[in-house]
Write a protein that holds these residues in place. Structure first.
Motif, mmCIF file in Angstrom:
data_model
loop_
_atom_site.group_PDB
_atom_site.id
_atom_site.type_symbol
_atom_site.label_atom_id
_atom_site.label_comp_id
_atom_site.label_asym_id
_atom_site.label_seq_id
_atom_site.Cartn_x
_atom_site.Cartn_y
_atom_site.Cartn_z
ATOM 1 N N VAL A 184 0.676 -0.759 0.298
ATOM 2 C CA VAL A 184 0.343 0.028 -0.012
ATOM 3 C C VAL A 184 0.492 1.260 -0.184
ATOM 4 C CG1 VAL A 184 -1.339 0.976 1.378
ATOM 5 C CG2 VAL A 184 -1.953 -1.288 1.513
ATOM 6 N N GLY A 185 2.283 1.601 0.612
ATOM 7 C CA GLY A 185 2.609 2.408 1.154
ATOM 8 C C GLY A 185 2.393 3.291 2.757
ATOM 9 N N LEU A 186 3.938 3.613 2.997
ATOM 10 C CA LEU A 186 3.636 3.843 4.171
ATOM 11 C C LEU A 186 3.291 5.524 4.058
ATOM 12 C CD1 LEU A 186 5.649 2.134 6.542
ATOM 13 C CD2 LEU A 186 3.239 1.888 6.356
ATOM 14 N N LEU A 187 3.828 5.975 3.472
ATOM 15 C CA LEU A 187 3.921 7.466 2.619
ATOM 16 C C LEU A 187 3.724 7.159 1.944
ATOM 17 C CD1 LEU A 187 7.571 8.096 4.173
ATOM 18 C CD2 LEU A 187 5.023 8.279 5.599
ATOM 19 N N PRO A 188 2.961 9.101 1.264
ATOM 20 C CA PRO A 188 2.621 9.222 0.084
ATOM 21 C C PRO A 188 4.048 8.840 -1.188
ATOM 22 C CG PRO A 188 1.834 11.142 1.393
ATOM 23 C CD PRO A 188 2.706 9.850 1.935
ATOM 24 N N GLU A 189 3.488 9.142 -2.843
ATOM 25 C CA GLU A 189 3.855 8.240 -3.631
ATOM 26 C C GLU A 189 4.664 9.888 -3.444
ATOM 27 O OE1 GLU A 189 1.804 6.578 -6.642
ATOM 28 O OE2 GLU A 189 0.817 4.807 -5.356
ATOM 29 N N ASP A 190 5.283 10.780 -3.482
ATOM 30 C CA ASP A 190 5.793 11.623 -4.380
ATOM 31 C C ASP A 190 6.446 11.658 -3.150
ATOM 32 O OD1 ASP A 190 4.158 12.980 -2.209
ATOM 33 O OD2 ASP A 190 3.251 13.947 -2.604
ATOM 34 N N ARG A 191 6.754 11.287 -2.286
ATOM 35 C CA ARG A 191 7.865 11.567 -0.753
ATOM 36 C C ARG A 191 8.880 9.942 -1.339
ATOM 37 N NH1 ARG A 191 5.518 13.559 4.615
ATOM 38 N NH2 ARG A 191 7.712 13.477 5.519
ATOM 39 N N GLU A 192 9.343 9.417 -2.292
ATOM 40 C CA GLU A 192 10.558 8.221 -2.069
ATOM 41 C C GLU A 192 10.956 7.753 -1.513
ATOM 42 O OE1 GLU A 192 9.206 9.331 -4.918
ATOM 43 O OE2 GLU A 192 8.087 8.138 -6.292
ATOM 44 N N GLY A 193 12.072 9.499 -1.450
ATOM 45 C CA GLY A 193 12.711 9.677 -0.600
ATOM 46 C C GLY A 193 13.194 9.141 0.494
ATOM 47 N N GLY A 194 11.555 9.369 1.593
ATOM 48 C CA GLY A 194 11.150 9.396 2.622
ATOM 49 C C GLY A 194 11.360 7.648 2.839
ATOM 50 N N SER A 195 10.054 7.482 1.571
ATOM 51 C CA SER A 195 9.931 5.640 2.216
ATOM 52 C C SER A 195 11.057 4.976 1.516
ATOM 53 C CB SER A 195 9.033 5.036 0.716
ATOM 54 O OG SER A 195 7.841 6.066 0.737
ATOM 55 N N ILE A 196 12.295 5.451 1.144
ATOM 56 C CA ILE A 196 13.619 4.697 0.979
ATOM 57 C C ILE A 196 14.203 4.609 2.552
ATOM 58 C CG2 ILE A 196 16.293 4.517 0.267
ATOM 59 C CD1 ILE A 196 14.347 5.724 -2.712
ATOM 60 N N PHE A 197 13.997 5.962 2.798
ATOM 61 C CA PHE A 197 14.883 5.905 4.485
ATOM 62 C C PHE A 197 14.205 5.434 5.022
ATOM 63 C CE2 PHE A 197 15.767 8.186 8.631
ATOM 64 C CZ PHE A 197 16.390 8.052 8.340
ATOM 65 N N LEU A 198 12.699 5.155 5.355
ATOM 66 C CA LEU A 198 12.084 4.472 6.050
ATOM 67 C C LEU A 198 12.308 3.006 5.509
ATOM 68 C CD1 LEU A 198 9.671 4.682 7.965
ATOM 69 C CD2 LEU A 198 8.141 4.006 6.787
ATOM 70 N N VAL A 199 12.205 2.566 5.336
ATOM 71 C CA VAL A 199 12.981 1.058 4.848
ATOM 72 C C VAL A 199 14.328 0.451 5.276
ATOM 73 C CG1 VAL A 199 13.517 -0.698 2.909
ATOM 74 C CG2 VAL A 199 10.795 0.289 2.499
ATOM 75 N N PHE A 200 15.725 1.737 5.482
ATOM 76 C CA PHE A 200 16.816 1.299 5.405
ATOM 77 C C PHE A 200 16.726 1.565 6.824
ATOM 78 C CE2 PHE A 200 20.789 3.408 7.278
ATOM 79 C CZ PHE A 200 20.934 2.611 6.110
ATOM 80 N N ILE A 201 15.773 1.865 7.152
ATOM 81 C CA ILE A 201 15.467 2.086 9.230
ATOM 82 C C ILE A 201 15.148 0.426 10.032
ATOM 83 C CG2 ILE A 201 14.605 2.739 11.184
ATOM 84 C CD1 ILE A 201 16.861 5.009 9.871
ATOM 85 N N LEU A 202 13.888 0.692 8.851
ATOM 86 C CA LEU A 202 13.339 -1.132 9.367
ATOM 87 C C LEU A 202 13.890 -1.682 9.198
ATOM 88 C CD1 LEU A 202 9.866 0.114 7.935
ATOM 89 C CD2 LEU A 202 10.645 0.142 10.440
ATOM 90 N N ILE A 203 15.064 -2.251 7.760
ATOM 91 C CA ILE A 203 15.897 -3.443 7.609
ATOM 92 C C ILE A 203 16.652 -3.061 8.351
ATOM 93 C CG2 ILE A 203 17.317 -4.789 6.060
ATOM 94 C CD1 ILE A 203 15.326 -3.511 4.576
ATOM 95 N N SER A 204 17.755 -2.029 9.019
ATOM 96 C CA SER A 204 18.641 -1.873 9.808
ATOM 97 C C SER A 204 18.553 -2.722 11.519
ATOM 98 C CB SER A 204 18.765 -0.674 9.968
ATOM 99 O OG SER A 204 19.378 0.689 9.452
ATOM 100 N N ILE A 205 17.014 -2.234 11.335
ATOM 101 C CA ILE A 205 16.802 -2.973 12.885
ATOM 102 C C ILE A 205 16.010 -3.743 13.419
ATOM 103 C CG2 ILE A 205 14.381 -3.088 14.998
ATOM 104 C CD1 ILE A 205 14.176 0.356 14.080
ATOM 105 N N GLU A 206 15.567 -4.877 11.646
ATOM 106 C CA GLU A 206 15.915 -6.128 11.745
ATOM 107 C C GLU A 206 16.656 -7.117 11.895
ATOM 108 O OE1 GLU A 206 15.324 -8.956 8.193
ATOM 109 O OE2 GLU A 206 14.840 -7.175 7.073
ATOM 110 N N GLY A 207 18.049 -6.203 11.269
ATOM 111 C CA GLY A 207 19.859 -7.479 11.228
ATOM 112 C C GLY A 207 19.541 -7.141 12.908
#
Length: 454
Positions: A353-376
């Motif tokens: 679905v997308g946690l952030l609006p589609e025009d904020r890809e930079g924020g989505s990439i940063f969010l995924v980066f943080i979540l995968i870091s916590i996952e590791g």
């Protein structure tokens, strides 16, 4: 300053230097055990695209790379009896890995390569269990550090293996995999020529027993060393036929099912479902500016980036004990699994679905980066803390009078846990395929077609 005092001071510094050398050799040995034992697993996964024809599902590589390891971890501790012959096992693991990688390197048929991967996988599973069991042959204070160093090596294997294949792939399958086939020979070399034996730490500890330490610490250390001394002496006795029965093993396993096995199983199920089923769909348009544009040059670059982030954070978290950080309290061992589940839900929602609006890809990439870091971080902490806690458990009072039984119980307990993480990975590999397909369909339904272009 009296000669007696000077002599004691000299002995103290000599003893301290000796203990440092032993600790360094122990740490480097177990780090190498973890690194080399797991690095072939990573190389095979990294080379999956090159090892099978384009029409073959890549999931078959993941399956052959984990199922034999699960069989080894399930079969050896539960069905075999008696003492562990570490030298024979380590030489056997080295030989099996070498043969398996040579089969992969020099046979082009799919079935031959899958056989070679399976042989290397079986060796890796047996090797991981063996080195963790080897840590129990030391006193608890030394054995705990050994687990930390081994876990750190397994974490480094993810980064080293991916980098090695990146450098070797240009040489072709035969040469690249053939070169990596010599790596397992480091295991017996480290075991026979580098690893200090348990008795070395006992002698060092007793020689330094006059140093000023808190009474409680000294008592704990001496108790540990006396326990290890019993183990060493028991090895010098004539061969015994004592072995754990099926009833003994079930008695030891029951308390660990919820305490250790379930948290580890859940962590690995959630973790590898993310890595294999969700992360491949976390795709965004190629950025045109900012730091991320220096890393991402095509849509295909996102998945390797997420894997690099994951492997790096796993390495640091698995190294937490060897870096001197405090261990998780026993009551918090389920916490990484709970956090992993929350991250899985968030990343599934982000993909579909997308946690952030589609025009904020930079924020989505940063969010995924943080979540995968916590996952590791959660995955690494779960691994090292579970095995550390098992290593530190006190012997069963009913068998404490028998050093041989106590030794076999410690080896069995830490060896019996391994199938929990491998079965979690296996379940995740089954869940990952439909997960990736359904998430891609959800993206297409909302007009996002990037997953179709891979």
């Amino acid at each position: 300053m009296t000669p007696f005092f000077i002599g004691n001071l000299t002995d103290f510094w000599a003893s301290s230097a000796g203990k440092k050398r032993l600790s360094l050799k122990l740490g480097f040995s177990f780090f190498l055990f973890g690194l080399i034992n797991n690095v072939l697993y990573v190389i095979i996964l990294s080379a999956a695209l090159d090892l099978v024809p384009p029409s073959t599902p890549k999931g078959i590589i993941a399956f052959c790379n984990i199922a034999p390891a699960l069989i080894a971890k399930l079969g050896w501790p539960y069905f075999l009896k008696g003492r562990i012959r570490y030298a024979r096992r380590i030489v056997g693991c080295c030989t099996l890995s070498f043969i398996g990688m040579l089969v992969v390197a020099f046979h082009e048929s799919l079935y031959s390569r899958l056989l070679g991967i399976s042989l290397a996988s079986f060796s890796s599973g047996l090797g991981e269990m063996t080195f963790l069991q080897l840590s129990t042959t030391y006193s608890r204070s030394v054995g705990g550090r050994s687990v930390g160093y081994f876990a750190s090596g397994t974490g480094a294997a993810g980064i080293v293996g991916a980098f090695m294949w990146w450098e070797l792939r240009g040489l072709g399958i035969s040469t690249g995999v053939g070169i990596s086939a010599v790596l397992p020979f480091i295991l017996p070399v480290a075991y026979f020529f580098l690893l200090p034996r348990p008795a070395a730490f006992i002698h060092q500890s007793f020689s330094a027993s006059y140093t000023l330490v808190p009474a409680d610490d000294l008592e704990t250390e001496v108790d540990d060393d006396l326990s290890a001394q019993d183990d060493v002496e028991s090895r010098a006795e004539p061969k015994v036929t004592v072995s754990l029965s099926a009833a003994d093993k079930w008695r030891l396993v029951k308390p660990m099912l919820l305490k250790y096995m379930l948290p580890l199983f859940c962590v690995y199920t959630f973790e590898y479902t993310i890595n294999q089923g969700v992360a491949p769909t976390l795709l965004y348009p190629v950025p045109s500016h900012g730091l991320i544009s220096k890393i991402i040059h095509s849509v295909r670059d996102y998945y390797p980036l997420w894997q690099l982030v994951y492997q790096t954070t796993v390495f640091f978290s698995r190294s937490s004990i060897s870096l001197g950080l405090k261990t998780l309290p026993a009551r918090f061992l389920p916490a990484p699994a709970i956090i992993q589940f929350v991250i899985l839900l968030l990343l599934v929602f982000e993909s579909a679905v997308g946690l952030l609006p589609e025009d904020r890809e930079g924020g989505s990439i940063f969010l995924v980066f943080i979540l995968i870091s916590i996952e590791g971080v959660c995955g690494g902490l779960a691994y090292v803390n579970v095995f550390y806690r098992i290593n530190q458990e006190q012997p069963d009072p009913s068998s404490a009078h028998n050093p041989e039984i106590t030794k076999q119980e410690r080896e069995f307990k830490i060896g019996s846990i391994g199938f929990a993480d491998s079965s979690g990975i296996l379940l995740a590999s089954i869940l990952a395929v439909p997960s990736e397909i359904e998430l891609c369909r959800a993206q297409v339904a909302r007009g996002k077609y990037l997953c179709r272009g891979l």
